[in-house]
Design an enzyme around this catalytic site. Structure first.
Site, PDB file in Angstrom:
ATOM      1  N   ARG A  61       0.822  -1.211   0.000  1.00  0.00           N
ATOM      2  CA  ARG A  61       0.000   0.000   0.000  1.00  0.00           C
ATOM      3  C   ARG A  61       0.858   1.264   0.000  1.00  0.00           C
ATOM      4  O   ARG A  61       0.456   2.282  -0.543  1.00  0.00           O
ATOM      5  CB  ARG A  61      -0.950  -0.018   1.200  1.00  0.00           C
ATOM      6  CG  ARG A  61      -2.099  -1.004   1.038  1.00  0.00           C
ATOM      7  CD  ARG A  61      -2.941  -1.184   2.306  1.00  0.00           C
ATOM      8  NE  ARG A  61      -3.193   0.014   3.051  1.00  0.00           N
ATOM      9  CZ  ARG A  61      -4.403   0.529   3.288  1.00  0.00           C
ATOM     10  NH1 ARG A  61      -5.478  -0.053   2.813  1.00  0.00           N
ATOM     11  NH2 ARG A  61      -4.533   1.619   4.010  1.00  0.00           N
ATOM     12  N   ARG A  74       1.486  13.270  -8.942  1.00  0.00           N
ATOM     13  CA  ARG A  74       1.282  14.680  -8.605  1.00  0.00           C
ATOM     14  C   ARG A  74       2.538  15.494  -8.911  1.00  0.00           C
ATOM     15  O   ARG A  74       2.446  16.618  -9.411  1.00  0.00           O
ATOM     16  CB  ARG A  74       0.892  14.825  -7.128  1.00  0.00           C
ATOM     17  CG  ARG A  74       0.525  16.237  -6.741  1.00  0.00           C
ATOM     18  CD  ARG A  74      -0.670  16.788  -7.529  1.00  0.00           C
ATOM     19  NE  ARG A  74      -1.899  16.168  -7.076  1.00  0.00           N
ATOM     20  CZ  ARG A  74      -2.870  15.743  -7.902  1.00  0.00           C
ATOM     21  NH1 ARG A  74      -2.773  15.884  -9.196  1.00  0.00           N
ATOM     22  NH2 ARG A  74      -3.951  15.189  -7.411  1.00  0.00           N
ATOM     23  N   HIS A  85       2.541  16.274 -12.420  1.00  0.00           N
ATOM     24  CA  HIS A  85       1.574  17.349 -12.676  1.00  0.00           C
ATOM     25  C   HIS A  85       2.182  18.719 -12.367  1.00  0.00           C
ATOM     26  O   HIS A  85       1.754  19.724 -12.927  1.00  0.00           O
ATOM     27  CB  HIS A  85       0.314  17.174 -11.818  1.00  0.00           C
ATOM     28  CG  HIS A  85      -0.540  16.041 -12.239  1.00  0.00           C
ATOM     29  ND1 HIS A  85      -1.416  15.428 -11.367  1.00  0.00           N
ATOM     30  CD2 HIS A  85      -0.682  15.383 -13.417  1.00  0.00           C
ATOM     31  CE1 HIS A  85      -2.047  14.467 -12.003  1.00  0.00           C
ATOM     32  NE2 HIS A  85      -1.613  14.411 -13.250  1.00  0.00           N
ATOM     33  N   SER A 133       8.643   0.874   8.736  1.00  0.00           N
ATOM     34  CA  SER A 133       9.659   0.223   9.565  1.00  0.00           C
ATOM     35  C   SER A 133      11.071   0.529   9.095  1.00  0.00           C
ATOM     36  O   SER A 133      12.020   0.451   9.881  1.00  0.00           O
ATOM     37  CB  SER A 133       9.455  -1.296   9.561  1.00  0.00           C
ATOM     38  OG  SER A 133       9.741  -1.830   8.271  1.00  0.00           O
ATOM     39  N   SER A 190      -2.250   0.950   8.454  1.00  0.00           N
ATOM     40  CA  SER A 190      -3.150   1.887   7.758  1.00  0.00           C
ATOM     41  C   SER A 190      -2.815   3.338   8.075  1.00  0.00           C
ATOM     42  O   SER A 190      -2.807   4.185   7.175  1.00  0.00           O
ATOM     43  CB  SER A 190      -4.610   1.617   8.122  1.00  0.00           C
ATOM     44  OG  SER A 190      -5.038   0.388   7.595  1.00  0.00           O
ATOM     45  N   GLU A 211       0.171   4.588   6.075  1.00  0.00           N
ATOM     46  CA  GLU A 211      -0.139   4.753   4.655  1.00  0.00           C
ATOM     47  C   GLU A 211      -1.019   5.979   4.417  1.00  0.00           C
ATOM     48  O   GLU A 211      -0.766   6.750   3.486  1.00  0.00           O
ATOM     49  CB  GLU A 211      -0.815   3.481   4.139  1.00  0.00           C
ATOM     50  CG  GLU A 211       0.131   2.281   4.184  1.00  0.00           C
ATOM     51  CD  GLU A 211      -0.514   1.002   4.677  1.00  0.00           C
ATOM     52  OE1 GLU A 211      -1.750   0.958   4.857  1.00  0.00           O
ATOM     53  OE2 GLU A 211       0.234   0.034   4.890  1.00  0.00           O
ATOM     54  N   ASP A 271       0.547  14.964  -0.278  1.00  0.00           N
ATOM     55  CA  ASP A 271      -0.338  15.996  -0.825  1.00  0.00           C
ATOM     56  C   ASP A 271      -0.055  17.357  -0.194  1.00  0.00           C
ATOM     57  O   ASP A 271      -0.166  18.387  -0.858  1.00  0.00           O
ATOM     58  CB  ASP A 271      -1.807  15.601  -0.637  1.00  0.00           C
ATOM     59  CG  ASP A 271      -2.305  14.654  -1.719  1.00  0.00           C
ATOM     60  OD1 ASP A 271      -1.600  14.451  -2.733  1.00  0.00           O
ATOM     61  OD2 ASP A 271      -3.408  14.104  -1.561  1.00  0.00           O
TER      62      ASP A 271
END
Length: 185
Positions: free
Chosen positions: A46, A57, A60, A88, A149, A152, A160
């Site tokens: 992930r 991005r 872009h 990790s 999770s 990620e 972003d």
């Protein structure tokens, strides 16, 4: 658990994690990106997906970015940087690639949680998101979400955030970015 409860959990955990990232490290990352010829990125699972979104991005924004292993990946030089995403810092393939990139003379950025990882000897900059990893280090922010999770999600949001800061720093007019967007869709 209700949707509202789960949504609040995810957003609050991400907010807590991102608040712990050192702003000077983020500023140094942006400086490295803006002064490099090319940006290479590597991660697995992930994390790789989040870094692919960041690479897209960066493209872009007019920055040459490449995922390690892609068929169109060019040669790395000593004027380039490798961004390694690994909570990790122990994922075998990213560690091996970072060592190879260092031999070439590239700069290595580790975005992860473990500052004492196998990546640390070759890392020029670590941007630490101090969240729970599979190592369960004492100073990691714990999460009620499954596995890694939180790392990620925080990685995607950090990337972003970096992109938004680059847009601001370079005084990029947002409407003009569309000429970098894929048009065979």
């Amino acid at each position: 658990m209700t949707y509202e409860t789960a949504r609040s959990l995810v957003i609050e955990e991400c907010s807590t994690a991102l608040a712990k990232v050192d702003e000077k490290d983020v500023n140094q990352l942006i400086d490295m990106i803006l002064h490099a010829d090319k940006i290479f990125l590597i991660g697995v699972g992930r994390v790789k997906l989040e870094l692919e979104a960041f690479a897209k991005r960066l493209v872009h924004l007019g920055i040459k970015a490449h995922m390690v292993g892609d068929i169109t990946e060019p040669a790395m030089t000593d004027r380039d940087i490798l961004i390694v995403g690994s909570g990790s810092g122990e994922s075998l393939i990213p560690v091996a690639i970072a060592k190879k990139a260092k031999q070439i003379g590239g700069k290595i950025v580790h975005i992860g949680s473990n500052p004492q990882s196998s990546l640390s000897p070759v890392t020029d900059l670590m941007v630490r998101i101090p969240v729970q990893t599979k190592l369960y280090l004492a100073d990691e922010i714990t999460s009620k979400q499954p596995m890694s999770s939180l790392f990620e999600q925080s990685l995607l949001l950090l990337c972003d955030t970096v992109a938004a800061m680059i847009v601001n720093d370079k005084h990029i007019e947002l409407k003009k970015l569309w000429h970098y967007h894929a048009n065979l869709e």
